[in-house]
Write an enzyme that holds these catalytic residues in place. Structure first.
Site, PDB file in Angstrom:
ATOM      1  N   GLY A  81      78.187  16.786  -4.853  1.00 53.01           N
ATOM      2  CA  GLY A  81      78.358  18.774  -3.079  1.00 53.01           C
ATOM      3  C   GLY A  81      78.398  19.841  -4.007  1.00 53.01           C
ATOM      4  N   ARG A 145      73.075  13.497  -4.331  1.00 52.66           N
ATOM      5  CA  ARG A 145      74.008  12.487  -4.394  1.00 52.66           C
ATOM      6  C   ARG A 145      73.244  11.158  -5.555  1.00 52.66           C
ATOM      7  NH1 ARG A 145      78.937  13.514  -4.443  1.00 52.66           N
ATOM      8  NH2 ARG A 145      79.791  15.025  -2.288  1.00 52.66           N
ATOM      9  N   ASP A 176      80.231  12.919 -12.029  1.00 53.41           N
ATOM     10  CA  ASP A 176      79.738  11.551 -12.312  1.00 53.41           C
ATOM     11  C   ASP A 176      78.268  12.449 -12.435  1.00 53.41           C
ATOM     12  OD1 ASP A 176      81.172   9.405 -11.123  1.00 53.41           O
ATOM     13  OD2 ASP A 176      81.267  10.450  -9.283  1.00 53.41           O
ATOM     14  N   LYS A 202      80.718  22.375 -11.945  1.00 47.79           N
ATOM     15  CA  LYS A 202      80.365  22.100 -10.955  1.00 47.79           C
ATOM     16  C   LYS A 202      81.092  21.296 -10.238  1.00 47.79           C
ATOM     17  CE  LYS A 202      78.911  20.033  -8.272  1.00 47.79           C
ATOM     18  NZ  LYS A 202      78.503  19.108  -7.156  1.00 47.79           N
ATOM     19  N   THR A 203      82.267  21.381  -9.648  1.00 39.77           N
ATOM     20  CA  THR A 203      82.575  21.432  -8.127  1.00 39.77           C
ATOM     21  C   THR A 203      83.994  21.696  -7.684  1.00 39.77           C
ATOM     22  OG1 THR A 203      84.043  18.949  -7.256  1.00 39.77           O
ATOM     23  CG2 THR A 203      84.427  19.896  -9.884  1.00 39.77           C
ATOM     24  N   ASP A 205      86.140  20.638  -5.674  1.00 34.92           N
ATOM     25  CA  ASP A 205      87.651  19.965  -6.313  1.00 34.92           C
ATOM     26  C   ASP A 205      88.884  20.461  -7.485  1.00 34.92           C
ATOM     27  OD1 ASP A 205      86.132  18.583  -4.194  1.00 34.92           O
ATOM     28  OD2 ASP A 205      85.824  16.641  -5.261  1.00 34.92           O
TER      29      ASP A 205
HETATM   30  P1  FBP Z   1      81.476  16.918  -5.660  1.00 32.04           P
HETATM   31  O1  FBP Z   1      82.782  16.402  -6.326  1.00 32.04           O
HETATM   32  O2  FBP Z   1      80.230  16.552  -5.800  1.00 32.04           O
HETATM   33  O3  FBP Z   1      80.968  18.341  -6.084  1.00 32.04           O
HETATM   34  O4  FBP Z   1      81.478  17.113  -4.437  1.00 32.04           O
HETATM   35  C1  FBP Z   1      83.109  17.016  -3.635  1.00 32.04           C
HETATM   36  C2  FBP Z   1      83.426  16.575  -2.668  1.00 32.04           C
HETATM   37  O5  FBP Z   1      83.485  18.216  -1.362  1.00 32.04           O
HETATM   38  C3  FBP Z   1      84.267  16.029  -2.193  1.00 32.04           C
HETATM   39  O6  FBP Z   1      85.848  17.615  -1.710  1.00 32.04           O
HETATM   40  C4  FBP Z   1      83.861  15.725  -0.848  1.00 32.04           C
HETATM   41  O7  FBP Z   1      84.685  14.467  -0.682  1.00 32.04           O
HETATM   42  C5  FBP Z   1      82.929  15.206  -0.765  1.00 32.04           C
HETATM   43  O8  FBP Z   1      82.235  16.621  -1.628  1.00 32.04           O
HETATM   44  C6  FBP Z   1      82.050  15.712   0.235  1.00 32.04           C
HETATM   45  O9  FBP Z   1      80.762  15.150   0.273  1.00 32.04           O
HETATM   46  P2  FBP Z   1      79.479  14.806   0.964  1.00 32.04           P
HETATM   47  O10 FBP Z   1      79.876  14.900   2.345  1.00 32.04           O
HETATM   48  O11 FBP Z   1      78.481  14.507   0.680  1.00 32.04           O
HETATM   49  O12 FBP Z   1      80.608  12.626   1.635  1.00 32.04           O
END
Ligand code: FBP
Length: 554
Positions: A81, A145, A176, A202-203, A205
């Site tokens: 993300g 992803r 991941d 990175k994230t 979250d």
């Molecule tokens: P990452 O863990 O890859 O940084 O992504 C976090 C996030 O923003 C979550 O908060 C959310 O659930 C998810 O990505 C949504 O991503 P997508 O739109 O690809 O499903």
């Protein structure tokens, strides 16, 4: 060239700050090694999967001596993300590599891991990088992803590296993606390849953190954006005094985002998923707690309020979590049943099939959910086998459940208020925001640190910048072995090594601060209005890190 806003123009010339060790030595640092490390759990199994990268020491940079180096050729991907500051990681990496040798080259692989496997890249020249300095988004090279998983995937990445004469790969990603980076580093060593692999945390979250990693990048900016919006809604709620606003906040698993936003805005109610799990609350119990808050305010003439709901809540409710685990195993496209499920076209057939295969407890939990939520739980998994919780409308589910409870109470004379709800979901609004000063500096430092780790010959490390509550000059830089963060978890119905996510610590200071405030915030209008991110002005307004970081490390 595309038009850019006045703010973008002003920010383009912002020179991100670096820790003194990098500011003064460039990437020519010396490395201090700590003790041999162990993984956070499942040590024997992790050591078996990562025989060549397990046990590496944590490294910290000290002053080094400038030396003649060969030009480096490095590949980079943005993975998972979007998170504010990704472009600055690339800018820091680029500047670090150029400081080693002006002929060094950085190749951006397009669309995340897929770009590496399919060999799609662009050369990141000075002109390209300059156009993206201090901007949000991942659009310089896009993200994805995909997972590097099969023997063919690993071989394809190796072939790409050979084709381009790549010395090192930098994976900018979450838990991941960095698990993938660790597997890739191990694979390449075993193949006798010299290609190094370095990760960057990175994230938005905020769940890629541990004793070594203080925070993942993007959390600071994203929570500031959401907190601004929540503050605006709180003002609206208090002005109109007729709505309850139910706001779901991104954060696939852990509730760090919701907790930080609650600390910044003092809402009337906020549920923390980790507390729900610890207390073993059912969905009905959560809805009843919220309904009680609504009734108590209504009794004092306040038929309005703001409730925050973390995106991952549903997975922390014990009965729903057991259900999701069963569904994940059942629907894994790697199983025969999962493949059969995939071939079913109609919703009725899908629901019937799933119901017939679930245990009786899970079947009961499944049946208690509205059909819309049932179907959302059956939606596509992500490449790592996770439910895509951003697509599950928990805020609407809670509105439904609370409405039912209040209706019952009204019918029996236990509630006299008016309940009218608005649902919101804040997630995508913040993921590509222009990075705060904190994230602009932190990301640039992470990228520069990655370059220094490459120059020091390391592989299987995560770039690490610490002491983040101090001014940037006092930050410390170095690397943490990726294998140190691993444990074994169930994915796609199988046990796999993965980086352990950091959940909200209920004994930690951020949660304790929240727990101490929530009663007062719940019953009154103690709202805090953080306003927009500021870039120019006094340091306490412009350079303040998140409250979570300040409470944990300040
Ligand atoms: P990452 O863990 O890859 O940084 O992504 C976090 C996030 O923003 C979550 O908060 C959310 O659930 C998810 O990505 C949504 O991503 P997508 O739109 O690809 O499903």
């Amino acid at each position: 060239m595309a038009a850019i806003s006045p703010l973008q123009k002003a920010r383009a010339s912002y020179q991100p700050k670096l820790p003194a060790v990098l500011e003064e030595n460039g990437p020519f640092v010396s490395l201090r090694e700590g003790e041999a490390t162990r993984s956070v759990a499942d040590q024997e199994e992790i050591a078996r999967v990562f025989p060549d990268t397990y046990g590496l020491p944590v490294v910290t940079f000290g002053p080094g001596t400038q030396r003649d180096t060969e030009p480096l050729r490095v590949g980079v991907i943005l993975s998972g993300g979007q998170a504010p500051g990704g472009h600055n990681v690339i800018a820091g990496l680029f500047d670090g590599l150029k400081a080693f040798h002006s002929d060094s080259e950085l190749l951006g692989f397009l669309g995340g891991p897929r770009g590496l496997m399919k060999d799609r890249s662009r050369l990141l020249t000075e002109e390209v990088v300059d156009a993206y300095r201090n901007t949000g988004g991942f659009d310089m090279i896009q993200s994805g992803r995909d997972k590097i998983e099969t023997a063919e995937d690993f071989a394809a990445v190796e072939a790409t590296c050979v084709r381009h004469g790549i010395d090192a790969l930098v994976v900018i990603g979450g838990d991941d993606s960095n698990t993938n980076a660790c597997l890739l580093a191990q694979y390449l060593i075993r193949r006798g390849s010299k290609v190094q692999v370095i990760g960057c945390p990175k994230t938005i979250d905020g769940d890629l953190k541990n004793d070594q990693i203080e925070v993942s990048f993007g959390f600071d900016t994203a929570t500031k954006v959401y907190a601004e919006l929540i503050g605006n809604i709180e003002r609206d709620a208090n002005s109109a005094q007729k709505y309850w606003h139910f706001i779901k906040l991104m954060g696939r698993s852990a509730s760090h985002i919701a907790l930080e936003c609650a600390l910044q805005t003092h809402p009337n109610w906020c549920v923390i998923s980790e507390e729900v799990a610890a207390r073993g609350l059912t969905l009905r119990a959560i809805a009843t707690e919220l309904a009680n808050r609504i009734r108590e305010r209504a009794d004092r003439g306040m038929n309005f309020g703001v409730a925050l709901i973390p995106e991952g809540l549903i997975e922390f409710i014990p009965e729903v979590n057991a259900l999701i685990q069963e569904l994940n195993d059942l629907l894994s496209e790697k199983s025969a049943l999962g493949a059969y499920f995939g071939s079913l076209a109609g919703d009725d057939d899908r629901l019937q099939f799933v119901n017939s295969k679930l245990s009786s407890a899970s079947s009961q939990a499944f049946s208690s959910l509205p059909m819309a939520i049932q179907l959302q739980l059956l939606g596509d998994r992500d490449a790592h086998g996770n439910v895509q919780v951003s697509k599950i409308e928990t805020e609407k589910l809670l509105i439904d459940l609370v409405s039912d409870i209040l209706r019952e109470w009204k019918a029996t004379g236990q509630y006299q208020g008016k309940f009218s709800a608005q649902a919101h979901f804040f997630g995508y609004e913040g993921r590509c925001a222009a990075p705060s000063n904190f994230d602009a500096d932190y990301c640039y430092s992470l990228g520069y640190t990655a370059a220094a780790l490459i120059g020091s010959g390391r592989t299987g490390y995560l770039s690490n910048v610490r002491n983040l509550c101090a001014p940037a000059r006092e930050w410390e830089a170095g690397g943490v072995p990726l294998a140190m963060m691993m444990n074994i978890e169930r994915r796609h119905g199988q046990s796999k090594p993965v980086i352990r996510k950091a959940l909200v610590d209920l004994d930690g200071k951020p949660f304790q601060r929240f727990a101490a405030g929530r009663e007062v915030w719940g019953s009154g209008t103690e709202y805090l209005y953080p306003g927009p991110i500021q870039y120019f002005g006094p340091g306490e307004v412009c350079d303040r890190p998140s409250l979570t970081l300040l409470l944990e490390r300040g």
